[in-house]
Write an enzyme that holds these catalytic residues in place. Structure first.
Site, PDB file in Angstrom:
ATOM      1  N   TYR A 141       0.983  -1.229   0.196  1.00  0.00           N
ATOM      2  CA  TYR A 141      -0.126  -0.054   0.052  1.00  0.00           C
ATOM      3  C   TYR A 141       0.842   1.257   0.131  1.00  0.00           C
ATOM      4  O   TYR A 141       1.951   1.577   0.785  1.00  0.00           O
ATOM      5  CB  TYR A 141      -1.009   0.089   1.326  1.00  0.00           C
ATOM      6  CG  TYR A 141      -1.835   1.157   1.275  1.00  0.00           C
ATOM      7  CD1 TYR A 141      -2.836   1.394   0.228  1.00  0.00           C
ATOM      8  CD2 TYR A 141      -1.634   2.193   2.156  1.00  0.00           C
ATOM      9  CE1 TYR A 141      -3.559   2.568   0.446  1.00  0.00           C
ATOM     10  CE2 TYR A 141      -2.333   3.207   2.289  1.00  0.00           C
ATOM     11  CZ  TYR A 141      -3.570   3.411   1.421  1.00  0.00           C
ATOM     12  OH  TYR A 141      -4.380   4.586   1.522  1.00  0.00           O
ATOM     13  N   ASP A 236       9.263   3.189   0.313  1.00  0.00           N
ATOM     14  CA  ASP A 236       8.194   3.799   0.736  1.00  0.00           C
ATOM     15  C   ASP A 236       8.211   3.473   2.378  1.00  0.00           C
ATOM     16  O   ASP A 236       7.609   2.357   2.762  1.00  0.00           O
ATOM     17  CB  ASP A 236       6.808   3.293   0.469  1.00  0.00           C
ATOM     18  CG  ASP A 236       5.700   3.984   1.047  1.00  0.00           C
ATOM     19  OD1 ASP A 236       6.034   4.735   1.756  1.00  0.00           O
ATOM     20  OD2 ASP A 236       4.355   3.563   0.454  1.00  0.00           O
ATOM     21  N   LYS A 264       3.303   9.173   8.891  1.00  0.00           N
ATOM     22  CA  LYS A 264       2.934   8.587  10.083  1.00  0.00           C
ATOM     23  C   LYS A 264       3.883   8.985  11.259  1.00  0.00           C
ATOM     24  O   LYS A 264       3.835  10.361  11.737  1.00  0.00           O
ATOM     25  CB  LYS A 264       3.008   7.017  10.123  1.00  0.00           C
ATOM     26  CG  LYS A 264       1.975   6.496   8.967  1.00  0.00           C
ATOM     27  CD  LYS A 264       1.727   5.312   9.020  1.00  0.00           C
ATOM     28  CE  LYS A 264       0.286   5.139   8.411  1.00  0.00           C
ATOM     29  NZ  LYS A 264       0.571   4.170   7.086  1.00  0.00           N
TER      30      LYS A 264
END
Ligand SMILES: *Cc1c(COP(=O)(O)O)cnc(C)c1O
Length: 419
Positions: A141, A236, A264
């Protein structure tokens, strides 16, 4: 109003009652809990029920809810004003701190989410190489940008099919899907699309479709294939950055990407995303270079202040403590599950990320996962919820341990499970 009434009201005003889909508890046969407040490792819902939180806002809160030092930094920042749309030194301080701490990056640009960071990295990789296609792995993702909402039809290399309506065929056609761990397939895709592939994008620790830990040799193989084919390797690290160690998987494995995306944890719980890399690539971004990127609220001074204190608190000792907490928590959970009707489960762990899964096999790509995992998971989730333990509300989402999940919380967890 209780949780159920609040959710029913939300359904009236908000699509699906939520502002991000996984919050809806879809497939879990219970109503989402409305969180009233959080402190340390705990949250309380609108009905006053207390939970030990293992979702932790899906990762950002590595120091727990309302860490006092981060809170103080936020309050101090607020007193100076909360957005300027001009140069200020707060984003500079965070940039300097991170760049000096992570060996392979020379520059960083802040934005507001992980999605924005990946979106920028895709454009940058295309701008640098002058090529249009990217390789992405089935099950990884990378946020909700169009070119990443693609997965393979039955794992066929080089074919792509959108996993969301609204993504055009042309966009999907530029994203080539490979299976995690399958270096041969990646090699074939490079051969089939000679000099067309701008970059490989990968979560070096895939943690958005369960926890699918990869061999270092696979990441190393990708590095070599990118070098050979003049394509960029993009890690990522929105979930793994600052969590498995300050420099994420790149520093942990010693395999370095050309560009990296963060999110995050980087903002200490405030909305921040970032792209980073060597100067020669980063200076291709506007205003110096031809690749455009911008943001009204980017580098928001309150978020930057929170991020800076958050990062400064991530010392070697902090990571050691986090590892210890995580190890203990997973032992406690596995012990309880093994003796209470969840013998089919194991809790996989990598650092402070963990994943309860009803399989005992080795899991490295999504073809190895059991089907319809929520059909089994919802029972575990509900039992935990009733015991005052809040897991991430989906079988495919990992749990997060924070520095606030200390010995006292661990004892409480054990007591709640066995009560
Ligand atoms: C969460 C996540 C994103 C998306 O970040 P948002 O801030 O939710 O847009 C992208 N990539 C990875 C690896 C993530 O874990």
């Amino acid at each position: 109003m209780n949780n159920k009434e609040l959710f029913e009201k939300s359904l009236k005003y908000v699509p699906g009652g939520v502002h991000s889909p996984v919050r809806s508890f879809k497939g879990l046969h219970t109503t989402p809990r409305f969180v009233n407040r959080g402190l340390g490792a705990k949250i309380w819902d609108e009905e006053g029920k207390e939970f030990i939180d293992f979702c932790m806002s899906f990762g950002p809160l590595i120091h727990g809810h309302q860490d006092p030092e981060i809170k103080e930094a936020i309050i101090k920042a607020l007193e100076r004003g909360w957005t300027f749309g001009a140069c200020e030194k707060y984003s500079l301080e965070l940039a300097e701190y991170i760049v000096n701490k992570i060996s392979f990056i020379e520059q960083i640009r802040f934005m507001n989410s992980g999605t924005e960071a990946v979106m920028t990295a895709v454009r940058l990789a295309r701008g640098i190489t002058g090529r249009s296609k990217i390789i992405k792995f089935n099950g990884c993702y990378h946020g909700h940008l169009d070119s990443m909402l693609i997965k393979a039809g039955s794992g066929l290399a080089g074919t792509a099919e959108a996993s969301s309506k609204g993504v055009t065929e042309r966009q999907a056609g530029d994203t080539l899907i490979c299976e995690l761990g399958d270096l041969e397939e990646v090699k074939r895709v490079f051969e089939d699309h000679k000099e067309q592939i701008a970059a490989i994008f990968i979560e070096p620790l895939p943690a958005n479709n369960g926890l699918l830990v990869q061999e270092d040799s696979f990441l190393k193989g990708l590095r070599e294939l990118c070098d050979k084919n003049c394509a960029l390797l993009v890690f990522d690290e929105v979930i793994s950055g600052f969590r498995v160690g300050f420099g994420g998987m790149a520093e942990k494995t010693g395999i370095y990407p050309d560009l990296v995306t963060y999110g995050k944890i980087i903002g200490g719980g405030m909305p921040v995303g970032a792209v980073a890399g060597p100067k020669k690539f980063m200076e291709c971004l506007a205003p110096l270079g031809p690749v455009y990127q911008a943001g009204t609220l980017s580098g928001n001074p309150v978020a930057m202040a929170a991020g800076l204190v958050n990062c400064k608190k991530l010392t070697t000792q902090a990571y050691e403590k986090l590892e210890e907490h995580s190890k203990n928590i997973v032992t406690i959970m596995n012990d309880w599950m093994n003796k209470n009707g969840f013998e089919d489960y194991q809790t996989l762990r990598y650092g402070s990320l963990f994943w309860p899964i009803s399989s005992h096999g080795k899991l490295t790509n999504i073809t190895q996962l059991p089907k319809n995992m929520n059909e089994r998971f919802y029972k575990l989730f509900e039992i935990m919820l009733n015991k005052g333990i809040y897991l991430a509300p989906n079988a495919y989402e990992v749990g997060f341990v924070s520095l606030a999940h200390d010995q006292k919380i661990q004892n409480e967890l054990k007591e709640r499970l066995w009560r």
